[in-house]
Design an enzyme around this catalytic site. Sequence first.
Site, PDB file in Angstrom:
ATOM      1  N   HIS A 158       0.760  -1.359   0.030  1.00 23.78           N
ATOM      2  CA  HIS A 158       0.073   0.006   0.251  1.00 23.78           C
ATOM      3  C   HIS A 158       0.754   1.333   0.114  1.00 23.78           C
ATOM      4  CE1 HIS A 158      -4.248  -1.763   1.431  1.00 23.78           C
ATOM      5  NE2 HIS A 158      -3.407  -2.649   0.589  1.00 23.78           N
ATOM      6  N   GLU A 160       0.950   3.977   1.806  1.00 26.33           N
ATOM      7  CA  GLU A 160       1.366   4.414   3.180  1.00 26.33           C
ATOM      8  C   GLU A 160       2.348   3.733   3.474  1.00 26.33           C
ATOM      9  OE1 GLU A 160      -1.807   3.505   2.105  1.00 26.33           O
ATOM     10  OE2 GLU A 160      -3.537   4.327   3.307  1.00 26.33           O
ATOM     11  N   CYS A 184      -6.170   1.754   5.146  1.00 25.15           N
ATOM     12  CA  CYS A 184      -6.821   0.701   5.653  1.00 25.15           C
ATOM     13  C   CYS A 184      -6.223   0.243   7.280  1.00 25.15           C
ATOM     14  CB  CYS A 184      -6.496  -0.472   4.765  1.00 25.15           C
ATOM     15  SG  CYS A 184      -4.759  -1.075   4.943  1.00 25.15           S
ATOM     16  N   CYS A 187      -2.525  -0.422   7.160  1.00 23.51           N
ATOM     17  CA  CYS A 187      -1.637   0.962   7.128  1.00 23.51           C
ATOM     18  C   CYS A 187      -1.604   1.827   8.273  1.00 23.51           C
ATOM     19  CB  CYS A 187      -2.034   1.751   5.884  1.00 23.51           C
ATOM     20  SG  CYS A 187      -1.550   0.779   4.273  1.00 23.51           S
TER      21      CYS A 187
HETATM   22  O1  LIG Z   1      -5.126   2.292   2.636  1.00 23.01           O
HETATM   23  C1  LIG Z   1      -4.964   1.798   1.287  1.00 23.01           C
HETATM   24  N1  LIG Z   1      -3.697   2.076   0.589  1.00 23.01           N
HETATM   25  C2  LIG Z   1      -3.670   1.522  -0.711  1.00 23.01           C
HETATM   26  O2  LIG Z   1      -2.642   1.691  -1.100  1.00 23.01           O
HETATM   27  N2  LIG Z   1      -4.528   0.613  -1.294  1.00 23.01           N
HETATM   28  C3  LIG Z   1      -4.235   0.139  -2.541  1.00 23.01           C
HETATM   29  C4  LIG Z   1      -4.219  -1.524  -2.475  1.00 23.01           C
HETATM   30  C5  LIG Z   1      -4.936  -1.637  -3.788  1.00 23.01           C
HETATM   31  O3  LIG Z   1      -3.875  -1.587  -4.759  1.00 23.01           O
HETATM   32  C6  LIG Z   1      -5.992  -0.720  -4.103  1.00 23.01           C
HETATM   33  C7  LIG Z   1      -7.429  -1.067  -3.527  1.00 23.01           C
HETATM   34  O4  LIG Z   1      -7.807  -1.903  -4.364  1.00 23.01           O
HETATM   35  P1  LIG Z   1      -9.291  -1.801  -4.832  1.00 23.01           P
HETATM   36  O5  LIG Z   1      -9.856  -0.496  -4.621  1.00 23.01           O
HETATM   37  O6  LIG Z   1      -9.335  -1.977  -6.245  1.00 23.01           O
HETATM   38  O7  LIG Z   1      -9.957  -2.794  -4.010  1.00 23.01           O
HETATM   39  O8  LIG Z   1      -5.526   0.558  -3.333  1.00 23.01           O
HETATM   40  C8  LIG Z   1      -5.655   0.541  -0.657  1.00 23.01           C
HETATM   41  C9  LIG Z   1      -5.819   0.923   0.583  1.00 23.01           C
HETATM   42  C10 LIG Z   1      -7.022   0.604   1.451  1.00 23.01           C
HETATM   43  O9  LIG Z   1      -7.936   1.866   1.670  1.00 23.01           O
END
Ligand SMILES: O=c1[nH]c(=O)n([C@H]2C[C@H](O)[C@@H](COP(=O)(O)O)O2)cc1CO
Length: 247
Positions: A158, A160, A184, A187
């Site tokens: 992710h 963060e 999330c 993170c």
């Molecule tokens: O805090 C976050 N940080 C982050 O980088 N992500 C990324 C991981 C995934 O590549 C995408 C989430 O995938 P999707 O929205 O298609 O379910 O976003 C997802 C979150 C969750 O909010």
Amino acid sequence: MLHSWGGVDLVLDCAGIRSGKLFFGFISYRPDRNLEVSVTWIQLEPAQQLLQSPRNQQSKQSLRGVMAQKINQAKDPGPPHGAVTGQYADEEYFMNVALLFAKKSRDPKSKVGACIVNEEGKIVGIGHNKMPNGREDDFPWKRGGSRGLDTKYPYVCHAELNAIMNKTSVDVKGCTIYVTRFPCNECAKAIIQSGIKHVVYLSKPSAEDPIEREAAERLLSGIGPRQFLSKTEADELLKSILPALNE
Ligand SMILES: O=c1[nH]c(=O)n([C@H]2C[C@H](O)[C@@H](COP(=O)(O)O)O2)cc1CO
């Protein structure tokens, strides 16, 4: 949730800087610093109480001219500095850096960017959601409710986490993280453990997993994450990340 309150003698005015759902800008007067006026952020309710106090009403009238001039100065984006003073121009700059990094993501559906700023207003970490270093082509970007091994979820790092791991300083204690999407729960843990003290996010799409969202909310409750701009304004900025960050 006031970033710089010590020594402020009165609150001169609010609004006209940038208003959001929970926060708005106001001008504060510090007598010990010879009429220094600054823009900062305060939660709506305590700010209203301060603004309505009789003493504040009186002082406001006599200093209205100075205030107007200072508001204009505060609106000037200028060089990025003083993230913790909450100046709108600074916050916009840092959130745009996060947006810029989000664009680097190879996730075809959800691009997320993060920018960590220290107490001096310097950027000390940036990141976007990506597959682990050197393994960028080894895992699928597929989405799916099952979150199985054929989807991106078990592999993607992710934004963060990447911003924290990419830090250019010894640590990120006391820093602010600007992130294009509400963190999330995983993170949230990394943010807390790293010592980051402020979270500013742009969008909060409805969570796929309500338990994880609730956990993230609980984990971050000690930090008090706040949304940057109002939803309408945030949606405008989010249009720059394609195809749809808000899905
Ligand atoms: O805090 C976050 N940080 C982050 O980088 N992500 C990324 C991981 C995934 O590549 C995408 C989430 O995938 P999707 O929205 O298609 O379910 O976003 C997802 C979150 C969750 O909010």
